[in-house]
Each structure stands twice: as C-alpha cells, then as structure tokens.
Design a protein around this motif. Structure first.
Motif, mmCIF file in Angstrom:
data_model
loop_
_atom_site.group_PDB
_atom_site.id
_atom_site.type_symbol
_atom_site.label_atom_id
_atom_site.label_comp_id
_atom_site.label_asym_id
_atom_site.label_seq_id
_atom_site.Cartn_x
_atom_site.Cartn_y
_atom_site.Cartn_z
ATOM 1 N N TYR A 20 0.827 -1.210 0.000
ATOM 2 C CA TYR A 20 0.000 0.000 0.000
ATOM 3 C C TYR A 20 0.865 1.265 0.000
ATOM 4 C CZ TYR A 20 -3.181 3.661 1.467
ATOM 5 O OH TYR A 20 -3.881 4.837 1.543
ATOM 6 N N ALA A 21 1.817 1.327 0.951
ATOM 7 C CA ALA A 21 2.565 2.576 1.149
ATOM 8 C C ALA A 21 3.507 2.863 -0.019
ATOM 9 C CB ALA A 21 3.352 2.514 2.458
ATOM 10 N N VAL A 22 4.163 1.834 -0.540
ATOM 11 C CA VAL A 22 5.169 2.072 -1.579
ATOM 12 C C VAL A 22 4.622 1.745 -2.978
ATOM 13 C CG1 VAL A 22 7.515 1.561 -2.366
ATOM 14 C CG2 VAL A 22 6.996 1.580 0.091
ATOM 15 N N ILE A 23 4.181 0.488 -3.165
ATOM 16 C CA ILE A 23 3.808 0.083 -4.532
ATOM 17 C C ILE A 23 2.577 0.861 -5.016
ATOM 18 C CG2 ILE A 23 3.184 -1.866 -6.032
ATOM 19 C CD1 ILE A 23 4.855 -3.644 -4.148
ATOM 20 N N TYR A 24 1.532 0.923 -4.171
ATOM 21 C CA TYR A 24 0.338 1.666 -4.600
ATOM 22 C C TYR A 24 0.595 3.180 -4.576
ATOM 23 C CZ TYR A 24 -4.110 4.093 -4.440
ATOM 24 O OH TYR A 24 -5.119 4.998 -4.682
ATOM 25 N N THR A 25 0.951 3.700 -3.396
ATOM 26 C CA THR A 25 0.989 5.165 -3.254
ATOM 27 C C THR A 25 2.099 5.804 -4.096
ATOM 28 O OG1 THR A 25 0.185 4.901 -1.001
ATOM 29 C CG2 THR A 25 1.035 7.051 -1.581
ATOM 30 N N ALA A 26 3.300 5.261 -3.968
ATOM 31 C CA ALA A 26 4.428 5.939 -4.634
ATOM 32 C C ALA A 26 4.489 5.633 -6.123
ATOM 33 C CB ALA A 26 5.742 5.552 -3.962
ATOM 34 N N TYR A 27 3.972 4.470 -6.538
ATOM 35 C CA TYR A 27 4.109 4.122 -7.951
ATOM 36 C C TYR A 27 2.775 4.023 -8.700
ATOM 37 C CZ TYR A 27 4.953 1.487 -12.178
ATOM 38 O OH TYR A 27 4.931 1.074 -13.477
ATOM 39 N N LEU A 28 1.973 2.990 -8.369
ATOM 40 C CA LEU A 28 0.769 2.713 -9.165
ATOM 41 C C LEU A 28 -0.185 3.895 -9.263
ATOM 42 C CD1 LEU A 28 -0.081 -0.843 -7.780
ATOM 43 C CD2 LEU A 28 0.635 -0.328 -10.118
ATOM 44 N N LYS A 29 -0.377 4.593 -8.151
ATOM 45 C CA LYS A 29 -1.363 5.676 -8.120
ATOM 46 C C LYS A 29 -1.089 6.708 -9.206
ATOM 47 C CE LYS A 29 -3.501 8.868 -4.839
ATOM 48 N NZ LYS A 29 -3.643 9.253 -3.438
ATOM 49 N N ARG A 30 0.195 6.947 -9.481
ATOM 50 C CA ARG A 30 0.577 7.934 -10.486
ATOM 51 C C ARG A 30 0.771 7.338 -11.867
ATOM 52 N NH1 ARG A 30 1.774 9.019 -5.530
ATOM 53 N NH2 ARG A 30 2.427 11.081 -4.844
#
Ligand code: HEM
Ligand SMILES: CC(C)=CCC/C(C)=C/CC/C(C)=C/COP(=O)(O)OP(=O)(O)O
Length: 305
Positions: free
Chosen positions: A126-136
């Motif tokens: 959640y914190a790294v893969i989703y927030t920092a990468y996938l979300k953008r």
C-alpha cells in the motif's frame, strides 16, 4: 486541531477500523487442521489485532507523507495535517516508522512470523507500490493496489492458525473485487479533484461513462465471488441470505448509477459500499458461530502452508 488529533488523522482511523474489523472476523472464522471451528488464543487475538492495526496505521501515515503534494491540490484532502503544514514531513516520517517498527515487533515476537511477513508485504504494497508508484502510473492503480487492502482477513486468520488456508483467500478475494466499485464510486464524485491533481484515476483517463461500466462489471463479479464461501462449504444459509440481499442492493446502486437521480448519487453508492462490507463480514461471523457446521456442504480443504 490538537497535535493528538493531527497524528490520529494520519492513521486514517475510520478506514483502518474497517480493515481491523475484517481482520478480527478473519480470526473468528479460522478453522483448525481438521476443519473444526476454533476460538483464537487471547495472545493471537489481542496482539494480532494490535499488530495489524499498527501496521495499517503506519501504511496510512506513509501514504500522507508520499502524497503531500497531491493532497494539497484536492479539496477532499487539503485539510490534512501535512497539506496544511501543521505537521512537518520529518514528524510524519518518524511517526510512520515508529508505528511500522512496533507493529513488526509485536507480530514477530508475540504472534507468528508468517503473519508478520504477510503484514509487512501489505504495508509495502500500500505505502510504496500503490501510493508511490501505481497511483501515479495507471488507472488500474486501485485494482492492483487493492490487494494490500484486501489482506486483513488473511492476516487475522494466519495470526490464529499460523498457516494459510484457501478459505481465508476467499475472504481476500471478496475485498479485492469490492475495492473497485468502492473507490470508483467516490472517484466519479471527485473527478475534478483527481483531474486537478493529475492523478490518472479511471474517470479522469477514460471518462465517467466508462467507469460506470467498470463499476457494474466488478459489482456483478462481486456478487458471484460472495457466493463462493457458501459453494465451498465454508459458510451456510444465513451467510448466503446476507450475501444475496446485500449483493442485490449493491447491484441496484451499480445499475442506477448509469442514470443517477442527482449529483450526489455516486457518493451514496460509496457510502453503501462501506456498510455492505461491514454487514457482509458480520454475516460471515454470525453464520459461522450460529449454524451447526453440518448444514454446510461437506467440502473441506487442506491448509496451503
Ligand atoms: C486500494 C484500495 C482502496 C482505495 C483506493 C480506497 C479509497 C478510499 C478513499 C479515497 C476514501 C475517501 C476517504 C475520505 O473520505 O477522505 C475511502 C474511504 C473509506 N474506505 Fe477505502 N479505499 C480502498 C480500500 C479500502 C479497504 C480495503 C477498506 C476496508 C476494508 C476501506 C474502507 C474505507 C472506509 C471505511 C472509508 C470511509 C472513511 C471515512 O468515513 O472517513 N477502503 N477509501
Ligand atoms: C498492513 C495493511 C493491511 C495495509 C493496508 C493499509 C491501508 C490503510 C489500506 C487502505 C486503502 C486506502 C485507504 C486507500 C486510499 O488511498 P488513497 O491515497 O487513494 O486515498 P486518499 O486520497 O484518501 O489518501
């Protein structure tokens, strides 16, 4: 806002409350190696809950830290403590790290390694893969990232048994398929926010009409996936009744969303999604403890690990 309230806000308390609720239900649905109902030991129950809670809160705080630029640009999130400057990035970083470290210590020392490892992956997911990468990066961000948010029932289950069971994966699958209609309903209502912040959410990249179809397809899939616990013998008729009634309600919202009565309708569907998941899990629990296991279909599974 007091400092305490600002730190509480970082932990997304209401979202995390539902995650922890699903984890606790996972604990009370766990079955032993022979497939019999069992109660969690007090240690697994208390420290498992605490560890999963702290890890989710840590993930939420890291999300605030990484998203501070986006949060400033969106009306819904512009009041957050980092966006307003009430807390500094260093304070948030230290807080998120502290929660994460304590959660891992609790899970490794007082619960079991499997739960600690799976919780760690969820936190990073959640914190790294989703927030920092996938979300953008992609409008499929929340579909893939949803895997982390779907983990809690599995984490609760492994906290109690120390092993991974296919039944627990069914619960993960339910939350995984629930996440897209949950989030995209809100994203339709907040499309201008996401557009301004240049976050490639589905209604921004592919339009509201296309998103409504996706919501519809995922809601139909969710209806089918929620039948699995009954079809595999994990749950009985009480659960089946709950899943069908709640599912028809969700389908009604998904269909009505094609031609909504007012601008606020997508938000009503989003609010329903939260009640839906909470009540569905309550039905799983009630069914598990109220119905004699003999009523269930005679299908049993071996634990995977
Ligand atoms: C990648 C997956 C997910 C995304 C992108 C997502 C997104 C969101 C967003 C944007 C909000 C609005 C927050 C606000 O009001 O400002 C929200 C609220 C909420 N979400 Fe999710 N969500 C996800 C997964 C989950 C999961 C797995 C759960 C629980 C099992 C959950 C439970 C909730 C709850 C309870 C709220 C209401 C919070 C409130 O009233 O303030 N969400 N979600
Ligand atoms: C260990 C473990 C189980 C971790 C899971 C952690 C967790 C808090 C999952 C919830 C998912 C969620 C609220 C996504 C919204 O993020 P967003 O950035 O899209 O929403 P926002 O704009 O409101 O910040």
């Amino acid at each position: 806002m007091t400092k305490f309230k600002q730190y509480m806000e970082l932990t997304k308390p209401r979202v995390v409350a539902l995650l922890v609720f699903c984890a606790v239900i996972g604990m009370f649905l766990a079955v032993d190696a022979e497939g019999n109902r069992m109660l969690p030991s007090w240690q697994a129950g208390i420290f498992g809950t605490l560890g999963i809670w702290l890890a989710s809160a840590s993930a939420a705080a890291f999300n605030h830290l990484i998203d501070q630029r986006i949060d400033k640009l969106m009306a819904r999130t512009s009041h957050r403590p980092l966006a307003t400057g009430e807390l500094t990035p260093m304070q948030v970083f230290v807080f998120a790290m502290a929660l994460g470290i304590v959660s891992m210590l609790v899970l490794v020392c007082l619960v079991n390694t499997l739960t600690a490892v799976l919780t760690f992956f969820s936190l990073i997911g959640y914190a790294v893969i989703y927030t920092a990468y996938l979300k953008r990066a992609t409008p499929q961000n929340i579909v893939i990232g949803g895997l982390a948010g779907a983990a809690p029932p599995v984490l609760g289950w492994t906290a109690v048994t120390g092993s991974l069971h296919p039944y627990a994966l069914q619960l993960l699958l339910i939350i995984f398929v629930w996440t897209p209609p949950h989030f995209w309903a809100l994203a339709i209502f907040r499309v201008d926010d996401y557009s301004r912040a240049q976050v490639p959410m589905l209604p921004v990249t592919h339009g509201v009409k296309f998103t409504r179809w996706h919501i519809f397809f995922y809601t139909v899939l969710l209806f089918l996936v929620t039948l699995l616990p009954f079809l595999t013998g994990m749950s009985g008729l009480i659960y089946l009744f709950g899943a069908v009634v709640l599912g028809i309600g969700f389908l009604w919202y998904a269909v009505r969303l094609f031609n909504p009565p007012d601008d606020f309708f997508a938000m009503k569907m989003f609010n329903y999604s939260i009640i839906y998941l909470m009540v569905l899990f309550a039905f799983l629990l009630a069914d598990h403890w109220l119905v004699e296991p003999m009523v269930h279909l005679p299908v049993t599974f071996e634990p995977i690990v």
